[in-house]
Design an enzyme around this catalytic site. Structure first.
Site, PDB file in Angstrom:
ATOM      1  CG  MET A  30      -1.199  -2.220 -11.896  1.00 24.26           C
ATOM      2  SD  MET A  30      -2.350  -1.900 -13.462  1.00 24.26           S
ATOM      3  CE  MET A  30      -3.510  -2.838 -13.097  1.00 24.26           C
ATOM      4  N   GLY A  36      -2.783 -11.006  -1.500  1.00 21.72           N
ATOM      5  CA  GLY A  36      -2.053 -11.615  -2.610  1.00 21.72           C
ATOM      6  C   GLY A  36      -0.666 -10.834  -2.980  1.00 21.72           C
ATOM      7  CG  HIS A  37      -0.635  -6.988  -4.235  1.00 22.82           C
ATOM      8  ND1 HIS A  37      -2.121  -6.308  -4.028  1.00 22.82           N
ATOM      9  CD2 HIS A  37      -0.401  -6.845  -5.741  1.00 22.82           C
ATOM     10  CE1 HIS A  37      -2.613  -6.183  -5.458  1.00 22.82           C
ATOM     11  NE2 HIS A  37      -1.591  -6.486  -6.277  1.00 22.82           N
ATOM     12  CD  GLN A  61      -1.066  -3.574 -16.871  1.00 20.83           C
ATOM     13  OE1 GLN A  61       0.200  -2.975 -16.703  1.00 20.83           O
ATOM     14  NE2 GLN A  61      -1.565  -4.532 -16.199  1.00 20.83           N
ATOM     15  CE  LYS A 149      -5.659 -12.525 -10.002  1.00 17.94           C
ATOM     16  NZ  LYS A 149      -6.442 -11.522 -11.080  1.00 17.94           N
ATOM     17  CG  ASP A 150      -2.614 -11.546 -12.892  1.00 21.18           C
ATOM     18  OD1 ASP A 150      -3.648 -11.353 -13.060  1.00 21.18           O
ATOM     19  OD2 ASP A 150      -2.070 -11.260 -11.697  1.00 21.18           O
ATOM     20  CD  GLN A 153       0.995  -9.400 -15.015  1.00 21.17           C
ATOM     21  OE1 GLN A 153       0.380  -8.581 -15.484  1.00 21.17           O
ATOM     22  NE2 GLN A 153       1.237  -9.515 -13.752  1.00 21.17           N
ATOM     23  CB  SER A 185      -8.621 -10.042  -8.419  1.00 18.86           C
ATOM     24  OG  SER A 185      -8.877  -8.856  -9.262  1.00 18.86           O
ATOM     25  NE  ARG A 187      -9.672  -5.107 -13.855  1.00 19.09           N
ATOM     26  CZ  ARG A 187      -8.316  -5.136 -14.418  1.00 19.09           C
ATOM     27  NH1 ARG A 187      -7.681  -6.262 -14.058  1.00 19.09           N
ATOM     28  NH2 ARG A 187      -7.787  -4.072 -14.982  1.00 19.09           N
TER      29      ARG A 187
END
Ligand code: PAF
Length: 281
Positions: A30, A36-37, A61, A149-150, A153, A185, A187
């Site tokens: 997103m 991480g990405h 979502q 981490k997810d 998901q 994250s 966030r």
């Protein structure tokens, strides 16, 4: 690197790649790309001829009271970061392109989506599987890269891929952390300086749980209680859930045996953070 914004152009690109028999590694995101990405993109780069990254803040979502509007969208920075990692194509569609007027279809995985994050975020995983299903259908990647981490998901998407016989290998890659242990994250940028100081307690508490298991504790309730006490003693975080579950199925575990996962979600102010650790007992 090309930035593709329409499904029509994406299809043309995919047709060209497929006609040359090149393999595609796909990293769905997103945006607001962080290390991480980038670690997923680097793995995709090493393992495939072509690397595709999607950047789409998926409205389906997010719950009505969640952070869809506030979610960071640093488009230019994301494009530069992807370029540096030698991504071949970024797919960056608009909301209208993904969900044109009249869109009525969703993909829903049952059971494992109603627990943990799914219990606090009704409809969240339906939004995730709908968009990821659509992206897999369009991009036809050989390998899909997701982060541990997810964890829920990842398990839900793996279930969808298996149940719908989608021809893609799903690879789950390790969680990338700050030096203080906080799982990266997009966030995390919502955290205040005080919350930033406190949030690393999540991983420290998970590590204490793991250590207790490795030292012989097998009672899951005791492990969960210890993690909860550690977090509430050292932070103002409000626990949403802390669980000990089977690492592959998310089934609750009472007596620890085999590969289990300690997973949690904790709110710091309005910011809900998740993390987990896998332990082989
Ligand atoms: O993990 C995310 O960033 C999103 O849930 C995903 C997989 C890109 C789907 O929108």
């Amino acid at each position: 690197m090309r930035v593709v914004r329409t499904i029509g152009s994406l299809r043309q690109e995919i047709k060209k790649i497929k006609s040359r028999e090149k393999t595609i590694g796909f990293v769905p995101t997103m945006g607001a790309l962080h290390e991480g990405h980038l670690s997923l993109i680097r793995k995709a780069r090493r393992e495939n001829d072509v690397v595709m990254v999607s950047v789409f803040v998926n409205p389906k979502q997010f719950g009505p009271k969640e952070d869809f509007q506030a979610y960071p969208r640093p488009e230019k920075k994301d494009i530069l970061l992807a370029k540096d990692e030698k991504v071949d194509i970024i797919f960056h569609p608009s909301e209208k392109e993904m969900y044109p007027t009249g869109f009525l279809t969703s993909i829903s995985v049952e059971g494992i989506t109603g627990i943990l994050c799914g219990a606090s975020r009704p409809g969240h995983f339906r939004g995730v599987t709908t968009v990821v299903g659509k992206l897999l259908n369009l991009i036809e990647p050989d390998i899909l890269y997701l982060g541990q981490k997810d964890a829920q998901q990842a398990i839900v998407i793996k279930r969808m891929v298996a149940d719908l016989n989608l021809p893609v290998t799903v690879k789950i890659c390790p969680t990338i952390r700050d030096d203080d242990g906080l799982a990266l994250s997009s966030r995390n940028q919502y955290l205040t300086p005080d919350q930033q100081q406190e949030a690393p307690i999540l991983f420290r508490a998970l590590k204490i749980g793991k250590k207790n298991i490795l030292n012989g504790e097998r009672n899951a309730a005791k492990i969960v209680d210890c993690i909860r006490k550690t977090i509430t003693k050292h932070s103002k975080g409000k626990v949403d859930y802390i669980v000990c579950v089977n690492a592959d199925t998310l089934a609750p575990v009472e007596w620890i045996k085999g590969r289990i996962m300690l997973a949690l979600a904790v709110k710091f102010g309005q910011t809900r953070l998740i993390d987990n650790i896998v332990v082989r007992a």
